[in-house]
Write a protein that holds these residues in place. Structure first.
Motif: not given
Length: 291
Positions: A195-203
């Motif tokens: 989830p942290f990595y997905a949020w980072e990519i989406s940002a």
């Protein structure tokens, strides 16, 4: 042997801190942690997989320990440290991170009723003074000029996470291969990190794959993850978290030595004094008086 393994871990992790500070502008924190442990997983796979089925009953009986280890050591500690490097200074991070042995002693007392001898308290104090001598460059007045920010809070939370993991290792199950244990906690940590990595990519925070980033990830994936973690876990199981945690203080000493050897920095009196105090503290904490 356990003291040598704990020393090796501190040496490798000193390089990890240097790399994380150097690469924080080009490798986003979640991406750094994610690819670091993917590399570790690839390295561990051929070693752990043949043993996994045979040792599954032990793993299943110790799933809480695996989950706690993956959460605190793989996901939270690494992510918080790499995040903190975007806001804090190396001086502040080293100061706050030096609280880890104190947290370990505190948690060992809370969870296990572990009593700490006077010489072990003295050893922690001596090492802390040595760390402060290096970080403050021999000038106590420098502490008055330090300012603290959210990055320092993240380092503090990371220190707590690492201390909890180090104390949890005391419950390491008999008969479980160390590579199977590390493989299992890595899988858990990576799942929790998604989830942290997905949020980072989406940002819009992406990592550029080039030679420096690949070499950095290989270093932290193979050495700082597989080799150092295996050595640290074995050392803690042998000597206990309240003693093994003391070896965290070796990282500022090793960082100083690395800077002199590889960066051409000058070895000064406060460096020598700090290193001597750190080693004196560790000897004081680990020396056993024979009856």
């Amino acid at each position: 042997m356990p003291y040598l393994l704990l020393t090796l871990s501190a040496l490798i992790w000193s390089g990890n801190f240097v790399i994380s500070r150097a690469m924080n502008s080009v490798i986003p924190p979640a991406g750094f942690v994610f690819w670091r442990w993917v590399v570790a997983l690839v390295v561990l796979l051929p070693i752990a997989l043949p043993r996994l089925r045979r040792e599954w009953p032990i793993l299943r009986a110790n799933l809480p320990l695996i989950g706690i280890s993956g959460l605190f050591a793989v996901t939270l500690f690494n992510y918080l440290i790499y995040m903190a490097m975007h806001w804090t200074t190396a001086i502040n991070a080293a100061l706050v991170n030096s609280a880890i042995p104190i947290f370990i002693i505190m948690f060992a007392r809370i969870f296990y009723g572990q009593r700490v001898m006077l010489r072990q308290h003295a050893g922690v104090f001596l090492s802390l003074v040595g760390v402060a001598a290096i970080i403050l460059r021999g000038d106590p007045a420098r502490i008055l000029t330090l300012t603290f920010n959210r990055g320092d809070l993240l380092v503090l939370l990371a220190a707590i996470a690492w201390a909890l993991y180090s104390v949890a290792i005391k419950r390491y199950p008999q008969g479980l291969n160390p590579f199977v244990f590390l493989f299992s906690m890595t899988v858990v940590g990576l799942v929790l990190l998604v989830p942290f990595y997905a949020w980072e990519i989406s940002a819009g925070h992406h990592m550029t794959f080039n030679l420096p980033t690949v070499l950095s990830i290989l270093y932290v994936g193979v050495l700082a993850s597989v080799v150092a973690f295996t050595a640290w876990n074995h050392g803690l199981r042998r000597v206990g978290p309240h003693i093994g945690g003391q070896f965290v203080h070796l990282m500022p000493a090793f960082s100083t030595i690395m800077a002199v050897m590889f960066l051409g920095e000058t070895l000064q009196g406060f460096h020598i004094a700090g290193i001597v105090l750190i080693f004196a503290g560790i000897i004081c904490a680990t020396y056993k008086v024979k009856a």
